[in-house]
Structure formats: C-alpha cells, structure tokens
Design a protein around this motif. Structure first.
Motif, PDB file in Angstrom:
ATOM      1  N   GLN A   1       0.966  -1.242  -0.171  1.00 41.35           N
ATOM      2  CA  GLN A   1       0.116  -0.113  -0.022  1.00 41.35           C
ATOM      3  C   GLN A   1       0.878   1.330  -0.033  1.00 41.35           C
ATOM      4  O   GLN A   1       0.524   2.338  -0.695  1.00 41.35           O
ATOM      5  CB  GLN A   1      -1.004   0.055   1.097  1.00 41.35           C
ATOM      6  N   ASP A   2       2.010   1.198   0.656  1.00 41.43           N
ATOM      7  CA  ASP A   2       2.834   2.458   0.808  1.00 41.43           C
ATOM      8  C   ASP A   2       3.000   2.924  -0.984  1.00 41.43           C
ATOM      9  O   ASP A   2       3.200   3.995  -1.131  1.00 41.43           O
ATOM     10  CB  ASP A   2       4.123   2.105   1.228  1.00 41.43           C
ATOM     11  N   TYR A   3       3.426   2.055  -1.923  1.00 39.36           N
ATOM     12  CA  TYR A   3       3.389   2.360  -3.297  1.00 39.36           C
ATOM     13  C   TYR A   3       2.265   2.809  -3.939  1.00 39.36           C
ATOM     14  O   TYR A   3       2.266   3.831  -4.886  1.00 39.36           O
ATOM     15  CB  TYR A   3       4.006   0.967  -3.834  1.00 39.36           C
ATOM     16  N   PHE A   4       1.233   2.211  -3.599  1.00 41.93           N
ATOM     17  CA  PHE A   4       0.079   2.815  -4.044  1.00 41.93           C
ATOM     18  C   PHE A   4      -0.418   4.113  -3.580  1.00 41.93           C
ATOM     19  O   PHE A   4      -0.831   5.030  -4.328  1.00 41.93           O
ATOM     20  CB  PHE A   4      -1.086   1.615  -3.537  1.00 41.93           C
ATOM     21  N   ASP A   5      -0.192   4.448  -2.407  1.00 42.37           N
ATOM     22  CA  ASP A   5      -0.164   5.800  -1.805  1.00 42.37           C
ATOM     23  C   ASP A   5       0.666   6.750  -2.205  1.00 42.37           C
ATOM     24  O   ASP A   5       0.209   7.954  -2.578  1.00 42.37           O
ATOM     25  CB  ASP A   5       0.023   5.762  -0.307  1.00 42.37           C
ATOM     26  N   GLN A   6       2.016   6.353  -2.654  1.00 45.22           N
ATOM     27  CA  GLN A   6       2.852   7.323  -3.630  1.00 45.22           C
ATOM     28  C   GLN A   6       2.222   7.520  -4.805  1.00 45.22           C
ATOM     29  O   GLN A   6       2.295   8.782  -5.488  1.00 45.22           O
ATOM     30  CB  GLN A   6       4.182   6.836  -3.511  1.00 45.22           C
ATOM     31  N   ALA A   7       1.661   6.331  -5.641  1.00 49.90           N
ATOM     32  CA  ALA A   7       1.179   6.710  -6.894  1.00 49.90           C
ATOM     33  C   ALA A   7       0.026   7.638  -6.828  1.00 49.90           C
ATOM     34  O   ALA A   7      -0.117   8.362  -7.782  1.00 49.90           O
ATOM     35  CB  ALA A   7       1.024   5.388  -7.593  1.00 49.90           C
TER      36      ALA A   7
ATOM     37  N   LEU B   1      -1.770  11.757 -19.473  1.00 52.42           N
ATOM     38  CA  LEU B   1      -2.251  10.450 -19.514  1.00 52.42           C
ATOM     39  C   LEU B   1      -1.042   9.569 -19.554  1.00 52.42           C
ATOM     40  O   LEU B   1      -1.093   8.452 -19.022  1.00 52.42           O
ATOM     41  CB  LEU B   1      -3.359  10.048 -20.722  1.00 52.42           C
ATOM     42  N   HIS B   2      -0.221   9.784 -20.414  1.00 48.94           N
ATOM     43  CA  HIS B   2       0.953   8.709 -20.515  1.00 48.94           C
ATOM     44  C   HIS B   2       1.598   8.659 -19.372  1.00 48.94           C
ATOM     45  O   HIS B   2       2.232   7.414 -18.789  1.00 48.94           O
ATOM     46  CB  HIS B   2       1.777   9.068 -21.591  1.00 48.94           C
ATOM     47  N   ARG B   3       1.855   9.584 -18.373  1.00 47.46           N
ATOM     48  CA  ARG B   3       2.461   9.672 -17.325  1.00 47.46           C
ATOM     49  C   ARG B   3       1.746   8.886 -16.144  1.00 47.46           C
ATOM     50  O   ARG B   3       2.465   8.635 -15.400  1.00 47.46           O
ATOM     51  CB  ARG B   3       2.668  11.267 -16.674  1.00 47.46           C
ATOM     52  N   ILE B   4       0.209   8.891 -16.451  1.00 53.77           N
ATOM     53  CA  ILE B   4      -0.406   8.243 -15.236  1.00 53.77           C
ATOM     54  C   ILE B   4      -0.176   6.438 -15.749  1.00 53.77           C
ATOM     55  O   ILE B   4       0.057   5.982 -14.704  1.00 53.77           O
ATOM     56  CB  ILE B   4      -1.780   8.485 -15.373  1.00 53.77           C
ATOM     57  N   VAL B   5      -0.116   6.233 -16.898  1.00 56.95           N
ATOM     58  CA  VAL B   5       0.158   4.777 -17.285  1.00 56.95           C
ATOM     59  C   VAL B   5       1.547   4.391 -16.938  1.00 56.95           C
ATOM     60  O   VAL B   5       1.834   3.465 -16.181  1.00 56.95           O
ATOM     61  CB  VAL B   5       0.171   4.625 -18.703  1.00 56.95           C
ATOM     62  N   GLU B   6       2.650   5.230 -16.638  1.00 58.53           N
ATOM     63  CA  GLU B   6       3.792   4.997 -16.246  1.00 58.53           C
ATOM     64  C   GLU B   6       4.083   4.677 -14.888  1.00 58.53           C
ATOM     65  O   GLU B   6       4.710   3.957 -14.161  1.00 58.53           O
ATOM     66  CB  GLU B   6       4.931   6.228 -16.733  1.00 58.53           C
ATOM     67  N   LEU B   7       2.991   5.585 -14.032  1.00 58.86           N
ATOM     68  CA  LEU B   7       2.869   5.288 -12.514  1.00 58.86           C
ATOM     69  C   LEU B   7       2.605   3.871 -12.251  1.00 58.86           C
ATOM     70  O   LEU B   7       3.041   3.240 -11.515  1.00 58.86           O
ATOM     71  CB  LEU B   7       1.952   6.293 -11.783  1.00 58.86           C
ATOM     72  N   GLY B   8       1.546   3.269 -13.141  1.00 58.71           N
ATOM     73  CA  GLY B   8       1.107   2.094 -12.976  1.00 58.71           C
ATOM     74  C   GLY B   8       2.451   1.077 -13.467  1.00 58.71           C
ATOM     75  O   GLY B   8       2.644   0.012 -12.751  1.00 58.71           O
ATOM     76  N   LYS B   9       3.031   1.337 -14.528  1.00 57.07           N
ATOM     77  CA  LYS B   9       4.398   0.454 -14.889  1.00 57.07           C
ATOM     78  C   LYS B   9       5.179   0.424 -13.647  1.00 57.07           C
ATOM     79  O   LYS B   9       5.990  -0.857 -13.390  1.00 57.07           O
ATOM     80  CB  LYS B   9       4.975   0.723 -15.959  1.00 57.07           C
ATOM     81  N   ASP B  10       5.572   1.843 -12.874  1.00 57.40           N
ATOM     82  CA  ASP B  10       6.285   1.667 -12.008  1.00 57.40           C
ATOM     83  C   ASP B  10       6.072   0.766 -10.736  1.00 57.40           C
ATOM     84  O   ASP B  10       6.966   0.052 -10.306  1.00 57.40           O
ATOM     85  CB  ASP B  10       6.630   3.129 -11.458  1.00 57.40           C
TER      86      ASP B  10
END
Length: 242
Positions: free
Chosen positions: A21-27, A89-98
């Motif tokens: 969850q820490d990583y989800f919170d940062q995203a 929108l691409h930056r948001i996709v990159e959040l998921g990839k990270d």
C-alpha cells in the motif's frame, strides 16, 4: 466428536508478507500532482472521487495496479473536463508500470515467522489482485516453497473462503487466516466459523477497512509485529483444541 484442532494457517500477501500500500499511496500523490496542473485540488475532492471510481470499477477491472491505473485515467478525464493531455495520460500509465516493476520488499520478521509456523502447521497463501503481478511477487518473495498451496483469487469473501476450504477438505473451525485487512482476511473467515489473526499495517486502502468486528471477538487475535505471530497461532490452536 468432530476434530477441532487447528490444521491449516492461511496467509494474506500484500501488506502482510510484503509492502504494497505504501507504493499505491505514493502513486496516488503523484497522480494528484499531475491532475493538479488542471484543477484546484482543494475543490476537486480528487482523493474521494478517485476512490469512488475505483470502487465502482472493482466489479469490472478487479483489484490491483491495472484496475487502479484505468480508474485513474477515467478520473483524470472526468475531473479535468477532458482537458488532460495525452502526455499526462501517458505519465499516469507510467505510474502503473513503476508499481508493477517495483521489487518485493518483505516486512520485518515475516520470513522467520512464516518458517516457524510452517514447521508446525500446514500453511497456504491466499491473495487477491492481478494474476501476473501477484505471481511475480510470489516468485520473488523467497517463501513460495513453504506454502502447500498458493491461491490467487479475484475476491476474498465468504463464498471464496468456503470454496477454498472445500478444496482443502477442511472445516472452517480448523483454519486460521492471518492478514492486515479486516474486510478481506478476517471477517469472512470468522463468519464461516474459522479463526483470524489481524496484523494491522500502518496504511490501508479505505476499501479494506469496510468491516465491523468486535475487538473482543472470541476467535480473533491481534498482533502488532510478525515476531508475535507464531505464539498467537499456538494460543489459538490451544483454545480450539480445548
């Protein structure tokens, strides 16, 4: 008389065995910074609106990173009035990839606690979320060989646990579930007549807090650190056998 001795211990994965969850919170914070370039975050209720969209989409996308990112994109388009750029929108996709690439970080004391419990009881891993992502984390965690079974499910509710217990050929009263989520790990198992050990994590997705369980529920124990798990299991086993 039916055998009431504890035979099997189930473990949750995310935020029970390893950090998640820490990583989800940062995203979430990074997402808010992106959308903050278009709207006043104080007026947008961004956190609440994203959660509303995520919750609405669970039945479509399921749990996990991919569902979160799709909900983020939907929220971003909706909240910005369709003004958000393709680049953002691409930056948001990159959040998921990270998030998907992030290495598994085991929680302190967990490998030792799982090994101790596995030396005395059958242990299984029951987790929910994206199949590929969860399989990758299980491979990386270094504990997979300790578990008799590894079950990745789409939801953790009474129906799912009842089905798994039938597969395990095990009555609920001989099963203990360990996890950080009252909603997904504890409440359904208690409802079936099983036992639960709640090990809270310092941050939990709001959806996983949607459960009401009495603090003094007789088949429930709470521990604050992994080192206390083996003794908590032994204590429940003693109570069950009596």
């Amino acid at each position: 008389m039916a055998d009431s001795r504890i035979r099997m211990i189930g473990f949750d994965a995310d935020d029970t065995l390893w950090r998640s969850q820490d990583y989800f919170d940062q995203a979430q914070l990074d997402f808010e910074r992106i959308v903050g370039g278009y709207v006043d975050l104080r007026d947008a209720r961004l956190h609440e609106r994203l959660y509303e969209i995520e919750k609405r989409n669970i039945g479509i996308f399921g749990y996990g990173v991919k569902g979160m990112v799709l909900s983020m994109i939907e929220a971003a388009v909706e909240i910005t009035g369709e003004r958000i750029s393709a680049a953002d929108l691409h930056r948001i996709v990159e959040l998921g990839k990270d998030l998907l690439r992030h290495p598994v970080e085991m929680l302190p004391g967990i490998p030792e606690a799982v090994a101790q419990i596995a030396a005395e009881f059958e242990v299984v891993l029951i987790t929910k979320g994206d199949l590929f992502h969860q399989e990758a984390k299980v491979r990386q965690c270094g504990l997979a060989d300790l578990f008799q079974r590894i079950e990745i499910v789409s939801e953790k509710d009474t129906q799912t646990y009842a089905r798994l217990l039938r597969v395990f050929d095990l009555p609920a009263q001989r099963f203990v579930m360990i996890g950080n989520s009252l909603r997904s790990d504890i409440a359904p198992v208690l409802a079936l007549g099983g036992w639960g050990i709640h090990i809270p994590y310092h941050t939990t997705w709001a959806h996983e807090n949607e459960a009401e369980i009495a603090a003094d529920a007789p088949r429930l124990r709470r521990v604050d650190q992994a080192a206390d798990l083996p003794q908590a299991v032994r204590e429940l086993a003693k109570v069950a056998a009596a």
